[in-house]
Design a protein around this motif. Structure first.
Motif, short mmCIF file in Angstrom:
data_model
loop_
_atom_site.label_atom_id
_atom_site.label_comp_id
_atom_site.label_asym_id
_atom_site.label_seq_id
_atom_site.Cartn_x
_atom_site.Cartn_y
_atom_site.Cartn_z
N UNK A 210 44.05 -40.61 27.27
CA UNK A 210 45.43 -40.33 26.86
C UNK A 210 46.31 -41.54 27.11
N UNK A 211 47.27 -41.81 26.22
CA UNK A 211 48.14 -42.96 26.44
C UNK A 211 49.03 -42.74 27.67
N UNK A 212 49.25 -43.81 28.40
CA UNK A 212 50.08 -43.83 29.60
C UNK A 212 49.58 -42.88 30.69
N UNK A 213 48.29 -42.59 30.70
CA UNK A 213 47.66 -41.78 31.74
C UNK A 213 46.44 -42.54 32.25
N UNK A 214 45.93 -42.12 33.38
CA UNK A 214 44.71 -42.74 33.89
C UNK A 214 43.57 -42.53 32.89
N UNK A 215 42.66 -43.47 32.85
CA UNK A 215 41.57 -43.45 31.86
C UNK A 215 40.58 -42.31 32.09
N UNK A 216 40.50 -41.79 33.31
CA UNK A 216 39.47 -40.81 33.62
C UNK A 216 39.94 -39.36 33.47
N UNK A 217 41.12 -39.13 32.94
CA UNK A 217 41.63 -37.77 32.77
C UNK A 217 41.25 -37.25 31.38
N UNK A 218 40.65 -36.09 31.37
CA UNK A 218 40.33 -35.40 30.12
C UNK A 218 41.18 -34.13 30.09
N UNK A 219 41.92 -33.97 29.01
CA UNK A 219 42.83 -32.84 28.87
C UNK A 219 42.22 -31.80 27.93
N UNK A 220 42.20 -30.56 28.38
CA UNK A 220 41.69 -29.45 27.58
C UNK A 220 42.87 -28.57 27.21
N UNK A 221 43.19 -28.52 25.92
CA UNK A 221 44.32 -27.71 25.45
C UNK A 221 43.80 -26.38 24.93
N UNK A 222 44.33 -25.30 25.46
CA UNK A 222 43.93 -23.96 25.05
C UNK A 222 45.10 -23.01 25.27
N UNK A 223 44.98 -21.83 24.72
CA UNK A 223 46.07 -20.86 24.84
C UNK A 223 46.03 -20.19 26.21
N UNK A 224 47.14 -19.54 26.53
CA UNK A 224 47.27 -18.86 27.82
C UNK A 224 46.24 -17.74 27.96
N UNK A 225 46.00 -17.01 26.87
CA UNK A 225 45.03 -15.91 26.94
C UNK A 225 43.61 -16.43 27.11
#
Length: 193
Positions: free
Chosen positions: A125-140
């Motif tokens: 992700x831009x402007x974040x540490x290189x080792x972070x993986x973001x998982x986007x999902x819904x609240x449910x």
């Protein structure tokens, strides 16, 4: 009907000669009919016995004790309060999931295969540490599958990476488009002395 049952050849329906069908020569059903019906039922039962070992090789249809052995073989552990059908899916797809775990698209397929639904995985992700993986999902998705998500990340996640969840709640918007036809007129009034 199991997958093995569909692939196995069906038992042929035996056509009984007219003198043995039990109804042609008499008004009441007689003994030859019951005998041929019993023999056919016996062979159906034999067919089931022969298909039983094949059904035990499939994680979705095998006995629970054999499922535990398959899970041990594939290094899958059942987490607390995991439903049996989800555990069966995890054991069945263990090899495919291990193969898919190396890429972003494969990680998404793992989540879809196990019933979490579509998730978005972003890395570098831009402007974040290189080792972070973001998982986007819904609240449910997060609340219903929290232990499963943790188990999948622990088992198939990449080493030396940090995972974070981003909860996205879809909102339905209604936008109407109407034409704006304004007329503008400029009048200048000059006061004369």
């Amino acid at each position: 009907m199991s997958e093995q049952d569909k692939k196995a050849p069906a038992l042929p329906k035996t056509i009984i000669p007219w003198w043995q069908d039990g109804t042609t020569t008499t008004d009441v059903i007689k003994e030859p009919y019951f005998l041929s019906k019993g023999v056919h039922t016996f062979f159906v039962k034999i067919r089931g016995w022969l298909l039983y070992p094949l059904q035990q090789s499939d994680a979705l249809t095998c006995s629970e004790s054999l499922l535990k052995l398959m899970a041990w073989d594939k290094d899958i552990e059942r987490f607390n309060n995991e439903p049996l059908d989800l555990f069966r899916k995890r054991v069945k797809f263990a090899a495919i999931n291990a193969k898919d775990s190396g890429s972003v698209a494969g990680f998404i397929r793992i989540f879809e295969r196990l019933g979490v639904g579509f998730v978005q995985v972003n890395e570098r992700l831009p402007e974040r540490d290189w080792d972070i993986i973001s998982i986007r999902l819904s609240d449910s998705q997060l609340s219903e599958n929290f232990e499963l998500l943790g188990t999948l990340i622990k088992h198939y996640g990449r080493t030396c990476r940090r995972y974070e969840y981003q909860v996205v709640n879809p909102v339905q918007w209604t936008i109407s488009a109407t034409p704006l036809d304004w007329q503008q007129e400029c009048s200048v009034a000059v006061l004369e002395e």
